[in-house]
Enzyme design. Structure first.
Site, PDB file in Angstrom:
ATOM      1  N   ASP A 269       0.684  -1.307   0.136  1.00  0.00           N
ATOM      2  CA  ASP A 269       0.328  -0.056  -0.059  1.00  0.00           C
ATOM      3  C   ASP A 269       0.631   1.023   0.149  1.00  0.00           C
ATOM      4  O   ASP A 269       1.946   1.708   0.890  1.00  0.00           O
ATOM      5  CB  ASP A 269      -0.913  -0.344   1.147  1.00  0.00           C
ATOM      6  N   GLU A 305       1.324  -0.213  -4.426  1.00  0.00           N
ATOM      7  CA  GLU A 305       0.588   1.332  -5.192  1.00  0.00           C
ATOM      8  C   GLU A 305       1.538   2.322  -5.382  1.00  0.00           C
ATOM      9  O   GLU A 305       2.365   2.742  -4.160  1.00  0.00           O
ATOM     10  CB  GLU A 305      -0.537   1.991  -5.336  1.00  0.00           C
TER      11      GLU A 305
END
Length: 636
Positions: A269, A305
């Site tokens: 993330d 990401e």
């Protein structure tokens, strides 16, 4: 098979009996251990300084798997183990000793799957089923396999405060969220997925800890580096003094999920929020450890990401294999497609407000849109790096995900915002493109349940989160007044969580049933016609927009060593029937398309309906003449 990842910290069940406990606590002079066997009271054990910077440990001969334990600081504060494998009473409660080798695996022959075969399905454990558990989700796996999905991506499962949350506020990185079930239930989920040929990826958060239940500041200030400030306070210490144990903590965490739980990859993330000025960035060090560890035995993948579109984390070696990450979420394609489909240009969509149809073509052909251009949303600062060196499989592309749905005030899915025909054309192009496609849970049947932002913080933090959530939307035109902001669902209310659960009964209802059939058919065509020719040649993507018709083309892996292969996709991005030159090739998928009279018999036109007209073709030297699923556009 029984599997265990060995760690230098936490609780380790010893082969000869007993348990070894280790804690890094450089901020205190002493630490004690409290332990209890179920049905008995707490017993205090002294922990010795191990002579190294802040390390404490003790071996307890009478301890065993199933015992509860916690660490006691000099001021009397009792804290869970930051490397806890299981915290059954939530993040403030004691940890529990786990014997990881006790679970017997049944996937001995599983070697993973190559990344080119990936079709990703993102899901949230708590709302995916009515029960919201690992066991209930496991029972749905056969349906996902039948759909054509090949990789399940779980939103974070690291233990977070309360009974409901997205998972990005986790504080116990090694403990599966207790409200979903025991660690053995998560292992059974992965085990069952492998039996169905499904990869399982885990979303991990290495850029911050959640705001509640993180006790590291009380005894381990070295875990954070005040030289780097983030929206969550001092950054995790990946590059300051005494950062080696911190880096090791996260490297072991990555290997732990891959080895002890047999995950097939990690989705990291917001790596743009990781502050690391080291010569070797922590993402690269983790990727290298994976290649040397579980990656030697089976296919393991790292997905990022990264708002900054850092191509240098996605580069390939001479054999075409990733040097660090396999792929990155392609927000650029989502944002351009969203603006085209809905007309919305609020917030970060502002960067995609100009010619969104052309940007859809550019992103499908080349991956990233921002490859060094100034960004309006970043005050004109350049964003991204040139991506011509990357194959299309380096991009995980989607029309929606948990962020793009859940970050909306009312959690609407894109089906509630855009005309169906625009979505159908985009969906056809995405699922048949050489990108790695991703679906968000329920998207395959056009689920109507929203996916809202929800959490379960303690009283003081809960009100601050509710107020902050509502004020966050004050910059949007529809939420400038306090009255409008008050209509935004309270993230801490249980009703907000319950409203986000999928309604599986919708799958058999009119409209939803047809969508499910459409997605299943597209993925079957993808498996048969597109995957055998992946990955596409880096930098070979081409696009052209002729009116409302988007022409796309990529050079693919040919069937014969000296042959050539081009994948072509044509879609109608408009709201009326469109006519364009019929491309050359063998048609393996078409919907809402027909040949029409052109300027001469030798130059027919392709007519694409406004209801999502789409055609996909392959140009190959030869095709199986007996294959009746192939038609030919007769243009020269």
């Amino acid at each position: 098979m029984r599997r265990e990842h060995k760690m230098p910290f936490g609780a380790t069940v010893l082969e000869g009996g007993g348990v070894r406990f280790r804690l890094w606590a450089p901020g205190v002079a002493e630490v004690s251990l409290e332990r209890r066997t179920r049905g008995t009271g707490w017993t205090l054990h002294a922990m010795k300084s191990l002579g190294e910077h802040g390390w404490f440990g003790c071996d307890v001969a009478e301890a065993a798997a199933g015992d509860d334990y916690r660490f006691v600081l000099p001021d009397g504060l009792k804290v869970p183990d930051p490397a806890s494998r299981h915290n059954p009473d939530d993040v403030h409660g004691p940890s529990r000793v786990v014997a990881p080798a006790a679970y017997e695996w049944h996937d001995d022959d599983w070697k993973g799957r190559p990344w080119r075969e990936a079709v990703v399905y993102e899901l949230h454990l708590g709302t995916f089923t009515p029960e919201g558990s690992f066991d209930a989700a496991r029972k749905k796996l056969p349906e996902l396999a039948a759909l054509g999905v090949t990789a399940i991506e779980l939103m974070p499962v690291a233990d977070f405060p309360g009974q409901r949350g997205w998972g990005y506020d986790g504080v116990l990185q090694f403990a599966p969220e207790a409200s979903y079930g025991k660690p053995e239930a998560l292992k059974a989920f992965v085990d069952a997925a492998h039996g169905l040929g499904l990869m399982v990826l885990l979303d991990v958060v290495y850029n911050h800890f959640g705001p509640e239940g993180n006790y590291l500041h009380a005894y381990c200030p070295d875990f954070f580096n005040p030289a780097h400030q983030t929206p969550w306070g001092a950054a995790i210490n990946f590059d300051g003094d005494h950062s080696r144990p911190v880096r090791d903590f996260f490297i072991h965490n990555a290997l732990y999920w891959l080895e002890e739980f047999r995950f097939d990859g990690l989705r990291m993330d917001a790596v743009h929020a990781i502050r690391d000025d080291s010569e070797l960035h922590i993402v690269r060090e983790i990727a290298a450890a994976i290649r040397k560890g579980p990656g030697r035995e089976r296919a393991v993948h790292v997905v990022l990401e990264n708002e900054h579109n850092h191509v240098h984390l996605l580069t390939r070696d001479a054999d075409g294999d990733p040097e660090a990450a396999s792929a990155q979420w392609n927000d650029d394609l989502h944002h351009a497609a969203h603006v085209h489909a809905t007309g919305e240009i609020d917030g970060y969509y502002l960067d995609y407000a100009s010619e969104p149809r052309a940007l859809v073509g550019r992103s499908l052909a080349g991956g990233f849109i921002y490859t060094g251009q100034p960004s309006v949303m970043r005050d004109g600062d350049p964003r991204g790096e040139p991506a011509d060196s990357l194959p299309p499989t380096a991009f995980v592309s989607f029309l929606q995900n948990h962020d793009q749905v859940g970050n909306r005030a009312f959690g609407e899915r894109i089906e509630a915002l855009a005309p169906p025909h625009r979505l159908r054309a985009l969906r056809g192009a995405l699922l048949l493109s050489p990108h790695v496609p991703m679906l968000f849970m329920g998207e395959e049947w056009a689920a109507t349940s929203p996916f809202l932002y929800f959490c379960d913080f303690g009283p003081e933090l809960a009100q601050a989160v509710t107020d902050g959530r509502r004020k966050e939307f004050g910059r949007f035109a529809g939420f400038t007044s306090e009255q409008a902001q008050a209509l935004i669902p309270d993230p801490n209310a249980e009703s907000t969580f319950e409203a986000s659960r999928l309604n599986w009964d919708e799958r058999d209802q009119p409209g939803h049933r047809e969508r499910l059939h459409e997605v299943r058919s597209l993925l079957a065509v993808r498996k048969r016609r597109v995957v055998p020719h992946l990955p596409a040649k880096p930098g070979s993507g081409r696009w052209q927009l002729a009116g409302d018709i988007l022409f796309l083309q990529w050079e693919m892996v040919p069937s014969q060593p000296d042959g050539v292969c081009w994948l072509q996709i044509v879609i109608n991005l408009g709201d009326t029937e469109q006519f364009g030159a019929a491309p050359t090739g063998r048609v393996f998928h078409s919907w809402g398309c027909r040949l029409a009279a052109g300027p001469s018999p030798r130059l027919p036109l392709l007519a694409l309906s406004p209801g999502g007209g789409c055609a996909a073709l392959l140009q190959l030297p030869a095709f199986d003449e007996d294959d009746d699923s192939i038609s030919v556009f007769e243009a020269p």
